[in-house]
Design a protein around this motif. Structure first.
Motif, PDB file in Angstrom:
ATOM      1  N   LEU A  20      -4.477  -7.413  -6.357  1.00  0.00           N
ATOM      2  CA  LEU A  20      -4.286  -5.985  -6.626  1.00  0.00           C
ATOM      3  C   LEU A  20      -3.036  -5.481  -5.911  1.00  0.00           C
ATOM      4  O   LEU A  20      -2.211  -4.774  -6.505  1.00  0.00           O
ATOM      5  CB  LEU A  20      -5.516  -5.204  -6.156  1.00  0.00           C
ATOM      6  CG  LEU A  20      -5.387  -3.670  -6.172  1.00  0.00           C
ATOM      7  CD1 LEU A  20      -5.214  -3.156  -7.589  1.00  0.00           C
ATOM      8  CD2 LEU A  20      -6.611  -3.035  -5.512  1.00  0.00           C
ATOM      9  N   GLY A  21      -2.897  -5.840  -4.645  1.00  0.00           N
ATOM     10  CA  GLY A  21      -1.738  -5.404  -3.884  1.00  0.00           C
ATOM     11  C   GLY A  21      -0.436  -5.920  -4.460  1.00  0.00           C
ATOM     12  O   GLY A  21       0.567  -5.194  -4.508  1.00  0.00           O
ATOM     13  N   ARG A  26       5.591  -3.010  -2.857  1.00  0.00           N
ATOM     14  CA  ARG A  26       6.143  -2.104  -1.845  1.00  0.00           C
ATOM     15  C   ARG A  26       6.431  -0.713  -2.404  1.00  0.00           C
ATOM     16  O   ARG A  26       6.376   0.277  -1.684  1.00  0.00           O
ATOM     17  CB  ARG A  26       7.443  -2.724  -1.289  1.00  0.00           C
ATOM     18  CG  ARG A  26       8.007  -1.999  -0.080  1.00  0.00           C
ATOM     19  CD  ARG A  26       7.268  -2.390   1.171  1.00  0.00           C
ATOM     20  NE  ARG A  26       7.919  -1.850   2.362  1.00  0.00           N
ATOM     21  CZ  ARG A  26       7.564  -0.710   2.967  1.00  0.00           C
ATOM     22  NH1 ARG A  26       6.586   0.010   2.468  1.00  0.00           N
ATOM     23  NH2 ARG A  26       8.188  -0.304   4.057  1.00  0.00           N
ATOM     24  N   ASP A  27       6.757  -0.605  -3.691  1.00  0.00           N
ATOM     25  CA  ASP A  27       7.079   0.684  -4.300  1.00  0.00           C
ATOM     26  C   ASP A  27       5.855   1.325  -4.953  1.00  0.00           C
ATOM     27  O   ASP A  27       5.958   1.977  -5.991  1.00  0.00           O
ATOM     28  CB  ASP A  27       8.199   0.507  -5.338  1.00  0.00           C
ATOM     29  CG  ASP A  27       9.482   0.007  -4.708  1.00  0.00           C
ATOM     30  OD1 ASP A  27       9.796   0.446  -3.584  1.00  0.00           O
ATOM     31  OD2 ASP A  27      10.159  -0.834  -5.333  1.00  0.00           O
ATOM     32  N   PHE A  28       4.714   1.143  -4.318  1.00  0.00           N
ATOM     33  CA  PHE A  28       3.463   1.615  -4.907  1.00  0.00           C
ATOM     34  C   PHE A  28       3.345   3.139  -4.863  1.00  0.00           C
ATOM     35  O   PHE A  28       3.983   3.812  -4.048  1.00  0.00           O
ATOM     36  CB  PHE A  28       2.276   0.983  -4.184  1.00  0.00           C
ATOM     37  CG  PHE A  28       2.020   1.539  -2.790  1.00  0.00           C
ATOM     38  CD1 PHE A  28       0.911   2.334  -2.545  1.00  0.00           C
ATOM     39  CD2 PHE A  28       2.880   1.254  -1.743  1.00  0.00           C
ATOM     40  CE1 PHE A  28       0.661   2.838  -1.277  1.00  0.00           C
ATOM     41  CE2 PHE A  28       2.638   1.745  -0.468  1.00  0.00           C
ATOM     42  CZ  PHE A  28       1.531   2.532  -0.232  1.00  0.00           C
ATOM     43  N   PRO A  30       0.610   5.802  -3.952  1.00  0.00           N
ATOM     44  CA  PRO A  30      -0.679   5.802  -3.244  1.00  0.00           C
ATOM     45  C   PRO A  30      -1.847   6.300  -4.087  1.00  0.00           C
ATOM     46  O   PRO A  30      -2.930   5.712  -4.056  1.00  0.00           O
ATOM     47  CB  PRO A  30      -0.417   6.725  -2.051  1.00  0.00           C
ATOM     48  CG  PRO A  30       1.048   6.616  -1.817  1.00  0.00           C
ATOM     49  CD  PRO A  30       1.664   6.476  -3.176  1.00  0.00           C
ATOM     50  N   GLU A  31      -1.635   7.373  -4.846  1.00  0.00           N
ATOM     51  CA  GLU A  31      -2.738   7.934  -5.642  1.00  0.00           C
ATOM     52  C   GLU A  31      -3.221   6.956  -6.699  1.00  0.00           C
ATOM     53  O   GLU A  31      -4.431   6.810  -6.930  1.00  0.00           O
ATOM     54  CB  GLU A  31      -2.297   9.254  -6.296  1.00  0.00           C
ATOM     55  CG  GLU A  31      -2.045  10.394  -5.338  1.00  0.00           C
ATOM     56  CD  GLU A  31      -0.699  10.299  -4.620  1.00  0.00           C
ATOM     57  OE1 GLU A  31      -0.463  11.064  -3.667  1.00  0.00           O
ATOM     58  OE2 GLU A  31       0.135   9.443  -5.038  1.00  0.00           O
ATOM     59  N   THR A  32      -2.270   6.280  -7.352  1.00  0.00           N
ATOM     60  CA  THR A  32      -2.629   5.314  -8.390  1.00  0.00           C
ATOM     61  C   THR A  32      -3.375   4.122  -7.799  1.00  0.00           C
ATOM     62  O   THR A  32      -4.406   3.682  -8.338  1.00  0.00           O
ATOM     63  CB  THR A  32      -1.368   4.826  -9.128  1.00  0.00           C
ATOM     64  OG1 THR A  32      -0.682   5.948  -9.688  1.00  0.00           O
ATOM     65  CG2 THR A  32      -1.737   3.851 -10.238  1.00  0.00           C
ATOM     66  N   LEU A  33      -2.868   3.613  -6.690  1.00  0.00           N
ATOM     67  CA  LEU A  33      -3.529   2.475  -6.041  1.00  0.00           C
ATOM     68  C   LEU A  33      -4.900   2.878  -5.520  1.00  0.00           C
ATOM     69  O   LEU A  33      -5.862   2.105  -5.632  1.00  0.00           O
ATOM     70  CB  LEU A  33      -2.660   1.949  -4.897  1.00  0.00           C
ATOM     71  CG  LEU A  33      -3.254   0.805  -4.064  1.00  0.00           C
ATOM     72  CD1 LEU A  33      -3.645  -0.375  -4.944  1.00  0.00           C
ATOM     73  CD2 LEU A  33      -2.269   0.369  -2.976  1.00  0.00           C
ATOM     74  N   ALA A  71       0.525  -6.946   1.265  1.00  0.00           N
ATOM     75  CA  ALA A  71       1.255  -6.873   0.000  1.00  0.00           C
ATOM     76  C   ALA A  71       2.288  -5.748   0.003  1.00  0.00           C
ATOM     77  O   ALA A  71       2.990  -5.539  -0.986  1.00  0.00           O
ATOM     78  CB  ALA A  71       0.275  -6.678  -1.161  1.00  0.00           C
ATOM     79  N   GLY A  72       2.355  -5.014   1.112  1.00  0.00           N
ATOM     80  CA  GLY A  72       3.335  -3.937   1.234  1.00  0.00           C
ATOM     81  C   GLY A  72       2.849  -2.591   0.774  1.00  0.00           C
ATOM     82  O   GLY A  72       3.635  -1.642   0.669  1.00  0.00           O
ATOM     83  N   CYS A  73       1.536  -2.448   0.528  1.00  0.00           N
ATOM     84  CA  CYS A  73       1.023  -1.181   0.005  1.00  0.00           C
ATOM     85  C   CYS A  73      -0.260  -0.753   0.727  1.00  0.00           C
ATOM     86  O   CYS A  73      -1.318  -0.622   0.105  1.00  0.00           O
ATOM     87  CB  CYS A  73       0.782  -1.270  -1.495  1.00  0.00           C
ATOM     88  SG  CYS A  73      -0.164  -2.729  -2.032  1.00  0.00           S
TER      89      CYS A  73
END
Length: 377
Positions: A20-21, A26-28, A30-33, A71-73
């Motif tokens: 998932l990550g 890194r350019d995630f 936050p709300e979507t994740l 994963a950077g997020c």
């Protein structure tokens, strides 16, 4: 199962969250994740099944946060909403509070911030001056808080205050659920040099009126309830830091394998390879202590978990700062570019040394509680 050797279920959870990550990177957003992690059941993995959670513990939740950070997020509000607030409500909340909050915290549709730090108290929770006094059936809460994450988006904030013990007259800790739209609940953003998707806020309230049902659990439980949330906070902060360290090291190792100077990759040089290897070892050692802390907490050993959680947070913070520093140094000038995504971690990694409790206060804890040395304060 020993906390040293993860079960197949835990390994599968790691792999699924890592995938998932990786999709978000890194350019995630936050709300979507957050929404996707919630739909997959990851945000409430530690909350009771009876209230829509996964029925696991802080161990499982720490896996989720660590792998997202690796994963950077990372999702900072995981430390606060399900880990601190969800745990406190699950353990000590009334049936009405559990019914209202736990399913929503588990499925991510509602979030809760946590307010403990004060301008004058710092890391000394015994100096908290936010006080609550009874007014008929209601409570009147007065105080200030600083560095409270995500208040603008959270549906409520779990506020740590103090009430007077009727028997002794001494002040004792208590916790109140304060919805964001409560009259008198004021918050303003703090201008932080550290840029993150979750803003930091200063809170203020003066005789803010709360109904009796805002009080979480037993008025006389005191420190027991407070530390039920603080130990998971330290464990989750360790997970956050270890994931960040792993992310940085992975970028550095990849670069060291490919970057060629003087006919061979720079990773062949021990001046590059050895510091990265040392950081990897330190990260793995810190993870072992984090796993021990989570295992102790989930098994109900609050005292043992307190010691281990503090040690895990200390070790993870130190490992994170060193790993990020060495990773940036490995990339040289490229380590400071936006393209490689490491420069911003220089500031972010320092947070793991400072919050939610400084490394010096952890050393105080270990010297007093573990080693039995006298206090200087």
């Amino acid at each position: 199962m020993s906390p040293v050797i993860e079960s197949e279920e835990h390994q599968a959870l790691r792999a699924a969250v890592a995938a998932l990550g990786k999709r978000h990177g890194r350019d995630f957003t936050p709300e979507t994740l957050w929404d996707e992690a919630a739909k997959l059941g990851y945000l409430g993995v530690n909350l009771p099944e009876a209230y829509g959670g996964g029925g696991g513990g802080i161990y499982e939740l720490s896996i989720v946060l660590e792998e997202l950070a690796a994963a950077g997020c990372p999702l900072l509000m995981m430390v606060v909403s399900p880990a601190i607030c969800g745990t406190v409500i699950a353990r000590f909340g009334t049936d009405a509070q559990k019914t209202e909050w736990l399913p929503a915290l588990a499925d991510g549709t509602r979030t809760m911030a946590f307010g403990i730090t004060e301008p004058d108290a710092g890391s000394n929770s015994h100096r908290i001056t936010t006080t609550a006094r009874r007014d008929g059936a209601d409570w009147l809460l007065t105080g200030r808080k600083v560095f409270i994450s995500g208040v603008d988006k959270a549906d409520a904030t779990l506020i740590v205050g103090r009430t007077e013990d009727a028997r002794t007259g001494n002040l004792k800790p208590c916790l109140f659920i304060v919805p964001r739209d409560t009259p008198g609940f004021e918050y303003r953003p703090i201008d932080m040099e550290l840029r993150a998707s979750e803003w930091q806020f200063e809170l203020s309230f003066d005789d803010m009126r709360l109904p009796a049902e805002a009080l979480v659990g037993d008025e006389n439980a005191g420190l027991l309830q407070l530390f039920a949330g603080l130990n998971p906070e330290r464990i989750m902060t360790a997970a956050f830091a270890l994931g960040m360290a792993r992310y940085a090291l992975a970028r550095a190792v990849e670069y060291a394998r490919e970057r060629t100077v003087w006919r061979q990759p720079i990773g062949a040089h021990q001046a590059i390879a050895h510091p990265l290897a040392q950081s990897h070892i330190e990260v793995e050692l810190a993870r072992l202590m984090m796993q021990k802390a989570a295992h102790l907490y989930d098994s109900g050993d609050d005292a043992g978990a307190g010691e281990a959680a503090n040690m895990a947070k200390y070790a993870a913070g130190e490992a994170c700062v060193k790993a990020v520093d060495q990773s940036v140094h490995t990339l040289g000038g490229n380590g400071l570019t936006r393209e490689f995504g490491l420069a911003s971690l220089i500031t972010a990694s320092r947070v793991s040394r400072i919050a939610p409790v400084s490394r010096e206060m952890i050393l105080n804890y270990v010297s007093h509680q573990t080693l039995g040395l006298p206090k200087s304060y």
